[in-house]
Design an enzyme around this catalytic site. Structure first.
Site, PDB file in Angstrom:
ATOM      1  N   GLY A  28       0.800  -1.258   0.082  1.00  0.00           N
ATOM      2  CA  GLY A  28       0.054  -0.054  -0.006  1.00  0.00           C
ATOM      3  C   GLY A  28       0.769   1.268   0.062  1.00  0.00           C
ATOM      4  O   GLY A  28       0.640   2.249   0.619  1.00  0.00           O
ATOM      5  N   ALA A  29       1.909   1.334  -0.999  1.00  0.00           N
ATOM      6  CA  ALA A  29       2.805   2.386  -1.077  1.00  0.00           C
ATOM      7  C   ALA A  29       2.396   3.453  -1.863  1.00  0.00           C
ATOM      8  O   ALA A  29       3.448   4.575  -1.918  1.00  0.00           O
ATOM      9  CB  ALA A  29       4.148   1.703  -1.164  1.00  0.00           C
ATOM     10  N   GLY A  32      -0.947   7.611   1.335  1.00  0.00           N
ATOM     11  CA  GLY A  32      -0.969   7.739   2.868  1.00  0.00           C
ATOM     12  C   GLY A  32       0.433   7.319   3.361  1.00  0.00           C
ATOM     13  O   GLY A  32       1.418   7.778   2.930  1.00  0.00           O
ATOM     14  N   GLY A  34       1.877   4.609   3.813  1.00  0.00           N
ATOM     15  CA  GLY A  34       2.788   3.832   3.053  1.00  0.00           C
ATOM     16  C   GLY A  34       3.595   4.586   2.144  1.00  0.00           C
ATOM     17  O   GLY A  34       4.982   4.324   1.899  1.00  0.00           O
ATOM     18  N   SER A 163      -3.306  -0.371  14.992  1.00  0.00           N
ATOM     19  CA  SER A 163      -4.130   0.816  15.297  1.00  0.00           C
ATOM     20  C   SER A 163      -4.463   0.993  16.739  1.00  0.00           C
ATOM     21  O   SER A 163      -4.712   0.001  17.380  1.00  0.00           O
ATOM     22  CB  SER A 163      -5.249   1.095  14.371  1.00  0.00           C
ATOM     23  OG  SER A 163      -6.326   1.876  14.639  1.00  0.00           O
ATOM     24  N   TYR A 197     -13.060  -3.745  11.495  1.00  0.00           N
ATOM     25  CA  TYR A 197     -11.480  -2.890  11.260  1.00  0.00           C
ATOM     26  C   TYR A 197     -10.664  -2.919  12.709  1.00  0.00           C
ATOM     27  O   TYR A 197      -9.535  -3.529  12.607  1.00  0.00           O
ATOM     28  CB  TYR A 197     -11.853  -1.249  11.013  1.00  0.00           C
ATOM     29  CG  TYR A 197     -10.593  -0.638  11.006  1.00  0.00           C
ATOM     30  CD1 TYR A 197      -9.730  -0.776   9.983  1.00  0.00           C
ATOM     31  CD2 TYR A 197     -10.067   0.298  12.048  1.00  0.00           C
ATOM     32  CE1 TYR A 197      -8.428  -0.093   9.715  1.00  0.00           C
ATOM     33  CE2 TYR A 197      -8.874   0.790  12.096  1.00  0.00           C
ATOM     34  CZ  TYR A 197      -8.225   0.885  10.705  1.00  0.00           C
ATOM     35  OH  TYR A 197      -6.818   1.411  10.845  1.00  0.00           O
TER      36      TYR A 197
HETATM   37  N1  LIG Z   1      -4.654   7.244   8.946  1.00  0.00           N
HETATM   38  C1  LIG Z   1      -4.800   6.712  10.173  1.00  0.00           C
HETATM   39  O1  LIG Z   1      -5.147   7.508  10.865  1.00  0.00           O
HETATM   40  C2  LIG Z   1      -4.570   5.420  10.663  1.00  0.00           C
HETATM   41  C3  LIG Z   1      -4.711   5.119  11.924  1.00  0.00           C
HETATM   42  C4  LIG Z   1      -4.480   3.903  12.289  1.00  0.00           C
HETATM   43  C5  LIG Z   1      -3.967   2.833  11.616  1.00  0.00           C
HETATM   44  N2  LIG Z   1      -3.870   3.066  10.150  1.00  0.00           N
HETATM   45  C6  LIG Z   1      -3.400   2.042   9.378  1.00  0.00           C
HETATM   46  O2  LIG Z   1      -2.002   2.599   8.491  1.00  0.00           O
HETATM   47  C7  LIG Z   1      -2.139   1.805   7.239  1.00  0.00           C
HETATM   48  C8  LIG Z   1      -2.047   2.823   5.933  1.00  0.00           C
HETATM   49  O3  LIG Z   1      -3.509   3.369   5.884  1.00  0.00           O
HETATM   50  P1  LIG Z   1      -3.211   4.934   5.466  1.00  0.00           P
HETATM   51  O4  LIG Z   1      -3.890   5.824   6.300  1.00  0.00           O
HETATM   52  O5  LIG Z   1      -2.068   5.351   4.869  1.00  0.00           O
HETATM   53  O6  LIG Z   1      -4.725   4.689   4.443  1.00  0.00           O
HETATM   54  P2  LIG Z   1      -4.471   5.030   2.841  1.00  0.00           P
HETATM   55  O7  LIG Z   1      -4.186   6.329   2.776  1.00  0.00           O
HETATM   56  O8  LIG Z   1      -6.076   4.801   2.377  1.00  0.00           O
HETATM   57  O9  LIG Z   1      -3.773   3.739   2.204  1.00  0.00           O
HETATM   58  C9  LIG Z   1      -3.930   2.636   2.357  1.00  0.00           C
HETATM   59  C10 LIG Z   1      -3.221   1.885   1.333  1.00  0.00           C
HETATM   60  O10 LIG Z   1      -3.631   0.532   1.429  1.00  0.00           O
HETATM   61  C11 LIG Z   1      -4.002   0.174  -0.242  1.00  0.00           C
HETATM   62  N3  LIG Z   1      -4.748  -0.996  -0.102  1.00  0.00           N
HETATM   63  C12 LIG Z   1      -6.196  -0.934   0.082  1.00  0.00           C
HETATM   64  N4  LIG Z   1      -6.697  -2.042  -0.207  1.00  0.00           N
HETATM   65  C13 LIG Z   1      -5.679  -2.996  -0.776  1.00  0.00           C
HETATM   66  C14 LIG Z   1      -5.838  -4.157  -1.386  1.00  0.00           C
HETATM   67  N5  LIG Z   1      -6.773  -4.956  -1.527  1.00  0.00           N
HETATM   68  N6  LIG Z   1      -4.421  -4.628  -1.654  1.00  0.00           N
HETATM   69  C15 LIG Z   1      -3.421  -3.964  -1.458  1.00  0.00           C
HETATM   70  N7  LIG Z   1      -3.558  -2.842  -1.185  1.00  0.00           N
HETATM   71  C16 LIG Z   1      -4.525  -1.900  -0.928  1.00  0.00           C
HETATM   72  C17 LIG Z   1      -4.387   1.484  -0.619  1.00  0.00           C
HETATM   73  O11 LIG Z   1      -4.176   1.095  -2.051  1.00  0.00           O
HETATM   74  P3  LIG Z   1      -5.463   1.823  -3.022  1.00  0.00           P
HETATM   75  O12 LIG Z   1      -4.577   3.449  -3.386  1.00  0.00           O
HETATM   76  O13 LIG Z   1      -5.472   1.128  -4.279  1.00  0.00           O
HETATM   77  O14 LIG Z   1      -6.726   1.845  -2.320  1.00  0.00           O
HETATM   78  C18 LIG Z   1      -3.625   2.482  -0.155  1.00  0.00           C
HETATM   79  O15 LIG Z   1      -2.275   2.290  -0.962  1.00  0.00           O
HETATM   80  C19 LIG Z   1      -3.559   1.089   7.401  1.00  0.00           C
HETATM   81  O16 LIG Z   1      -2.935  -0.431   7.582  1.00  0.00           O
HETATM   82  C20 LIG Z   1      -4.277   1.564   8.181  1.00  0.00           C
HETATM   83  O17 LIG Z   1      -4.983   0.876   8.980  1.00  0.00           O
HETATM   84  C21 LIG Z   1      -4.015   4.451   9.676  1.00  0.00           C
END
Ligand SMILES: NC(=O)c1ccc[n+]([C@@H]2O[C@H](COP(=O)([O-])OP(=O)(O)OC[C@H]3O[C@@H](n4cnc5c(N)ncnc54)[C@H](OP(=O)(O)O)[C@@H]3O)[C@@H](O)[C@H]2O)c1
Length: 342
Positions: A28-29, A32, A34, A163, A197
């Protein structure tokens, strides 16, 4: 988890070591946290594989990272590669692992970052609840399929993003064993995410702790370290209800900065877990501010359910069964048996 201290206070980007020669896979790079992690790791010279489900987006992200590094005058020949990976399909996880294995005889870091919160589709290709399938089972399978490449690299790490939500997560290994849906009929009626989640994030933390114990048991130098980003302004917010989304906008950031930080700030705790030379297997990092939502990376508190060893073992066994991926962890120091030599 080791309780040494809160970790070096104020750990930040300046603490990122030289990473030339290190081989990293980030899932997921393309967006966000990643993306931010990949950018920072590549900026220190690491070879980074952007493992993403949308290849055009991944290529764009690679281009942005290369341009960023070149503009900063650092490592102008940054080695950034893209790899298709859809964690919602075990066939894709197998194919991606095969290609990564073919290109990389050894890996130093696997960052299990990709995740969803409230996806619109309710199940994965394999029929699992989608949130649980992407956030947990897909990652479990990918890690198992790449583990031998990590084991041959001294001091390598598996990083797991969890999380704060794991504190309210519930895991039902019996339901998981039943295949899909693991958490009751709600997950097939399109409401996957509300309970799934937190459960998936709890599962990832349990996985990290159990993996670390298994690695240590065979004397591996590979470690598993967990982290959470606090609350970061990323694409994940698009899956939130509108009323909550309103607080995540850039316009709101000056007033919400005590509770919500940028994707770059959110990337710091997992980055610390990935590269801080003082980090130990089984530790859990997160921001040190109010509620653990923002701040500098330090040790975070894992909930009681996450530390339940019996639950971890059960979950592990069920995860191997439903994914069909078995972890082959053998003691590194045991001489081959006579049977192995024949
Ligand atoms: N943001 C927060 O406040 C927060 C808090 C706690 C934990 N987290 C964790 O941090 C991690 C990164 O999340 P983020 O906040 O950066 O969200 P994000 O911006 O939505 O990024 C999520 C990434 O995961 C990818 N993804 C989604 N479904 C996928 C699949 N089926 N196969 C492969 N890749 C997939 C997305 O790809 P697409 O672009 O193709 O959708 C995107 O690159 C997650 O595990 C999230 O649970 C985030």
């Amino acid at each position: 988890m080791h309780r040494r201290d809160r970790g070096t206070p104020g750990w930040g980007l300046a603490d990122l070591p030289d990473l030339r020669g290190r081989r990293v896979v980030v899932t997921g790079a393309d967006a966000g946290i990643g993306f931010q992690m990949s950018r920072m790791l590549a900026g220190r010279g690491a070879t980074v594989v952007l493992a993403c489900r949308d290849l055009p987006l991944a290529r764009q992200a690679a281009g942005r990272i290369r341009a960023d590094i070149a503009a900063a005058g650092r490592h102008p020949v940054a080695d950034i590669r893209v790899q298709h990976l859809d964690l919602a399909a075990l066939a894709s996880v197998h194919a991606a692992a095969e290609q990564i294995r073919a290109e990389h005889p050894a890996l130093d870091l696997l960052i299990n970052n990709a995740g969803v919160m409230r996806p619109t589709e309710s199940t994965t290709e394999d029929g699992f609840d989608r949130t649980l399938g992407v956030n947990y089972l897909g990652r479990f399978a990918l890690t198992g399929l790449l583990l031998d490449r990590l084991l041959v690299s001294p001091g390598s790490r598996v990083i797991v993003l969890s999380s704060l939500a794991h504190h309210v997560g519930r895991i039902d290994p019996v339901g998981l064993a039943a295949g899909c849906p693991p958490f009751g009929p709600a997950s097939v009626s399109g409401s996957t995410g509300r309970r799934q989640y937190p459960a998936s994030k709890l599962a990832m933390l349990m996985f990290a702790f159990e993996l670390q114990r298994r690695l240590a048991a065979v004397g591996a130098s590979t470690i598993a370290v967990a982290a959470h980003p606090g609350v970061a302004r990323t694409g994940l917010a698009r899956e939130l209800p509108a009323v909550m989304r309103a607080f995540m906008t850039d316009q709101m950031s000056p007033v919400m900065s005590w509770l919500i930080h940028s994707a770059q700030a959110g990337a710091l705790a997992p980055l610390r877990a990935a590269v801080d030379p003082t980090a130990r297997g089984g530790e859990y990092y997160g921001p040190d501010g109010l509620f653990g939502a923002t701040g500098a990376p330090a040790f975070a508190r894992a909930g009681r359910a996450a530390r339940d060893r019996a639950g971890q073992r059960l979950l592990w066994a069920e995860s191997e069964r439903v994914t069909g991926v078995r972890y082959l962890l053998r003691p590194a120091t045991v001489p081959p048996s006579t049977a192995d030599l024949m």
